[in-house]
Design an enzyme around this catalytic site. Structure first.
Site, PDB file in Angstrom:
ATOM      1  N   ASN A 110       0.863  -1.185   0.000  1.00 12.51           N
ATOM      2  CA  ASN A 110       0.000   0.000   0.000  1.00 12.51           C
ATOM      3  C   ASN A 110       0.898   1.233   0.000  1.00 12.51           C
ATOM      4  O   ASN A 110       1.486   1.579   1.021  1.00 12.51           O
ATOM      5  CB  ASN A 110      -0.890  -0.034   1.256  1.00 12.51           C
ATOM      6  CG  ASN A 110      -1.715   1.231   1.403  1.00 12.51           C
ATOM      7  OD1 ASN A 110      -1.791   2.056   0.492  1.00 12.51           O
ATOM      8  ND2 ASN A 110      -2.340   1.396   2.572  1.00 12.51           N
ATOM      9  N   TRP A 111       1.005   1.863  -1.160  1.00 15.89           N
ATOM     10  CA  TRP A 111       1.921   3.009  -1.287  1.00 15.89           C
ATOM     11  C   TRP A 111       1.346   4.295  -0.705  1.00 15.89           C
ATOM     12  O   TRP A 111       2.033   5.311  -0.656  1.00 15.89           O
ATOM     13  CB  TRP A 111       2.293   3.220  -2.756  1.00 15.89           C
ATOM     14  CG  TRP A 111       3.443   2.372  -3.190  1.00 15.89           C
ATOM     15  CD1 TRP A 111       4.001   1.320  -2.503  1.00 15.89           C
ATOM     16  CD2 TRP A 111       4.197   2.493  -4.401  1.00 15.89           C
ATOM     17  NE1 TRP A 111       5.040   0.786  -3.211  1.00 15.89           N
ATOM     18  CE2 TRP A 111       5.189   1.480  -4.383  1.00 15.89           C
ATOM     19  CE3 TRP A 111       4.139   3.355  -5.494  1.00 15.89           C
ATOM     20  CZ2 TRP A 111       6.103   1.315  -5.423  1.00 15.89           C
ATOM     21  CZ3 TRP A 111       5.047   3.181  -6.531  1.00 15.89           C
ATOM     22  CH2 TRP A 111       6.023   2.174  -6.490  1.00 15.89           C
ATOM     23  N   LYS A 112       0.074   4.268  -0.336  1.00 16.16           N
ATOM     24  CA  LYS A 112      -0.581   5.476   0.200  1.00 16.16           C
ATOM     25  C   LYS A 112      -0.338   6.659  -0.753  1.00 16.16           C
ATOM     26  O   LYS A 112      -0.238   6.460  -1.957  1.00 16.16           O
ATOM     27  CB  LYS A 112      -0.091   5.767   1.625  1.00 16.16           C
ATOM     28  CG  LYS A 112      -0.205   4.532   2.515  1.00 16.16           C
ATOM     29  CD  LYS A 112      -0.064   4.811   3.962  1.00 16.16           C
ATOM     30  CE  LYS A 112      -0.195   3.493   4.710  1.00 16.16           C
ATOM     31  NZ  LYS A 112      -0.365   3.634   6.135  1.00 16.16           N
ATOM     32  N   HIS A 167      -9.912   1.386   4.704  1.00 15.42           N
ATOM     33  CA  HIS A 167      -8.655   1.651   5.406  1.00 15.42           C
ATOM     34  C   HIS A 167      -8.895   2.666   6.523  1.00 15.42           C
ATOM     35  O   HIS A 167      -9.650   3.625   6.347  1.00 15.42           O
ATOM     36  CB  HIS A 167      -7.599   2.176   4.424  1.00 15.42           C
ATOM     37  CG  HIS A 167      -6.232   2.167   5.023  1.00 15.42           C
ATOM     38  ND1 HIS A 167      -5.827   3.128   5.919  1.00 15.42           N
ATOM     39  CD2 HIS A 167      -5.195   1.303   4.888  1.00 15.42           C
ATOM     40  CE1 HIS A 167      -4.586   2.855   6.313  1.00 15.42           C
ATOM     41  NE2 HIS A 167      -4.181   1.747   5.696  1.00 15.42           N
ATOM     42  N   GLU A 212      -7.237   5.065   7.607  1.00 11.54           N
ATOM     43  CA  GLU A 212      -6.957   6.476   7.293  1.00 11.54           C
ATOM     44  C   GLU A 212      -8.167   7.120   6.625  1.00 11.54           C
ATOM     45  O   GLU A 212      -8.399   8.326   6.780  1.00 11.54           O
ATOM     46  CB  GLU A 212      -5.694   6.576   6.419  1.00 11.54           C
ATOM     47  CG  GLU A 212      -4.427   6.392   7.263  1.00 11.54           C
ATOM     48  CD  GLU A 212      -3.235   5.807   6.514  1.00 11.54           C
ATOM     49  OE1 GLU A 212      -3.248   5.774   5.278  1.00 11.54           O
ATOM     50  OE2 GLU A 212      -2.283   5.369   7.197  1.00 11.54           O
ATOM     51  N   GLU A 220      -6.058  -4.612  10.522  1.00 16.02           N
ATOM     52  CA  GLU A 220      -5.040  -3.585  10.760  1.00 16.02           C
ATOM     53  C   GLU A 220      -5.416  -2.783  12.006  1.00 16.02           C
ATOM     54  O   GLU A 220      -6.223  -1.855  11.925  1.00 16.02           O
ATOM     55  CB  GLU A 220      -4.965  -2.623   9.566  1.00 16.02           C
ATOM     56  CG  GLU A 220      -4.544  -3.264   8.273  1.00 16.02           C
ATOM     57  CD  GLU A 220      -3.901  -2.252   7.332  1.00 16.02           C
ATOM     58  OE1 GLU A 220      -2.754  -2.468   6.938  1.00 16.02           O
ATOM     59  OE2 GLU A 220      -4.531  -1.226   7.019  1.00 16.02           O
ATOM     60  N   GLY A 265       1.806   2.589  11.009  1.00 15.19           N
ATOM     61  CA  GLY A 265       2.819   3.647  10.954  1.00 15.19           C
ATOM     62  C   GLY A 265       3.471   3.985  12.286  1.00 15.19           C
ATOM     63  O   GLY A 265       4.177   4.983  12.404  1.00 15.19           O
ATOM     64  N   SER A 305       2.689  -1.636  10.439  1.00 14.73           N
ATOM     65  CA  SER A 305       4.119  -1.577  10.764  1.00 14.73           C
ATOM     66  C   SER A 305       4.896  -2.845  10.435  1.00 14.73           C
ATOM     67  O   SER A 305       5.905  -3.133  11.073  1.00 14.73           O
ATOM     68  CB  SER A 305       4.323  -1.224  12.243  1.00 14.73           C
ATOM     69  OG  SER A 305       3.908   0.090  12.492  1.00 14.73           O
ATOM     70  N   GLY A 350       2.545  -1.068   4.403  1.00  9.26           N
ATOM     71  CA  GLY A 350       2.518   0.343   4.007  1.00  9.26           C
ATOM     72  C   GLY A 350       3.928   0.850   3.776  1.00  9.26           C
ATOM     73  O   GLY A 350       4.566   0.550   2.761  1.00  9.26           O
TER      74      GLY A 350
HETATM   75  P1  PGA Z   1       2.296   0.689   7.694  1.00  7.68           P
HETATM   76  O1  PGA Z   1       0.875   0.831   6.975  1.00  7.68           O
HETATM   77  O2  PGA Z   1       2.883  -0.628   7.233  1.00  7.68           O
HETATM   78  O3  PGA Z   1       3.075   1.872   7.225  1.00  7.68           O
HETATM   79  O4  PGA Z   1       2.040   0.687   9.159  1.00  7.68           O
HETATM   80  C1  PGA Z   1       0.017  -0.248   6.799  1.00  7.68           C
HETATM   81  C2  PGA Z   1      -1.258   0.209   6.161  1.00  7.68           C
HETATM   82  O5  PGA Z   1      -1.710   1.314   6.478  1.00  7.68           O
HETATM   83  O6  PGA Z   1      -1.843  -0.490   5.330  1.00  7.68           O
END
Ligand code: PGA
Length: 245
Positions: A11-13, A100, A102, A169, A175, A206, A227
């Site tokens: 997931n490159w966000k 997600h 976020e 998650e 993160g 993470s 991520g």
């Molecule tokens: P992260 O993100 O690996 O940077 O914690 C995971 C995600 O949000 O899918």
């Protein structure tokens, strides 16, 4: 899910540009020679603008491409700035991440998430459906209640679950460098699987080349949603390799 694959989803966000695609040859090369390549699926979810060029780069590599979200409407409409599932499919996406945290934090509720999942399935995309509790909910010891509600509402009136992968998650681990205790994580994954018997269940939050050693020992996990570490091809390859050692 009825297949046997172990999933590694990047997931490159909101990171990456055209130049970020230059590093993809590393993963393509790795995947070709990796002994386990028949039993794993690698899926990259870049920002929408990179879906098309990335799909072209990954053509014939068996690495697939997905999106990170979609609009709930699967037909065209006057929704400035939005992209729907049909449009994502059209430019090469096979998957889409929905729910997600976020996006939940910026206002997506379970009802909207449910509509998005339905629209994605309608367009022929596979869904990576994210669920997870906040730190406050974890402290209150209501993780299972929260997950159950997210599953029930998010998947409301969806009869065919075959094309849905669930990603657990915990919000507090995204993160932050924190991951759940192995016993807690195994227990939570079992809980989700007891509710959704046919779905693959992944862990995300993470994941990195160090903690994968601990995470890989939890044998009910069907893969990882990565991520931050997935933006670095070397780290992502490391995570995949170490998952099988
Ligand atoms: P992260 O993100 O690996 O940077 O914690 C995971 C995600 O949000 O899918």
């Amino acid at each position: 899910m009825t297949n046997k694959y172990m999933y590694f989803i990047a997931n490159w966000k909101m990171f990456g540009g055209l130049n970020s695609l230059n590093s993809l040859h590393k993963i393509v090369k790795f995947f070709k020679t990796f002994k386990k390549n028949k039993s794993i699926k690698i899926i990259y979810c870049p920002p929408n603008i990179l879906i098309r060029p990335m799909s072209k780069k990954l053509k014939n590599s068996k690495i697939e491409v997905g999106a990170q979200n979609c609009h709930e409407n699967d037909t065209y409409g006057a929704f400035t700035g939005s992209v729907n599932s049909m449009m994502l499919k059209n430019v090469g996406a096979k998957y889409v991440i929905i729910g997600h945290s976020e996006n939940r934090q910026s206002g997506e509720n379970d009802r909207l998430i449910n509509l998005k999942i339905k629209s994605a399935l309608n367009s022929g995309l596979k869904v990576i459906f994210c669920i997870g509790e906040t730190l406050k909910e974890k402290r209150k010891k209501i993780t299972k209640k929260v997950l159950n509600l997210q599953l029930r509402k998010g998947l409301n009136k969806i009869k065919n679950n075959r094309n849905i992968i669930i990603a657990y998650e915990p919000v507090w681990s995204i993160g932050t460098g924190l991951i759940p205790k192995s016993t807690d994580l195994s227990d939570t994954i079992d809980f989700i699987k007891s509710k959704k018997k046919k779905n693959k269940v992944l862990y995300g939050g993470s994941v990195n080349p160090k903690n994968i050693i601990q995470l890989r020992s939890i044998d009910n996990i069907d893969g990882f949603l990565v991520g931050g570490a997935s933006q670095d091809a070397k780290k992502f390859i490391d995570i995949i390799k170490k998952s099988f050692n």
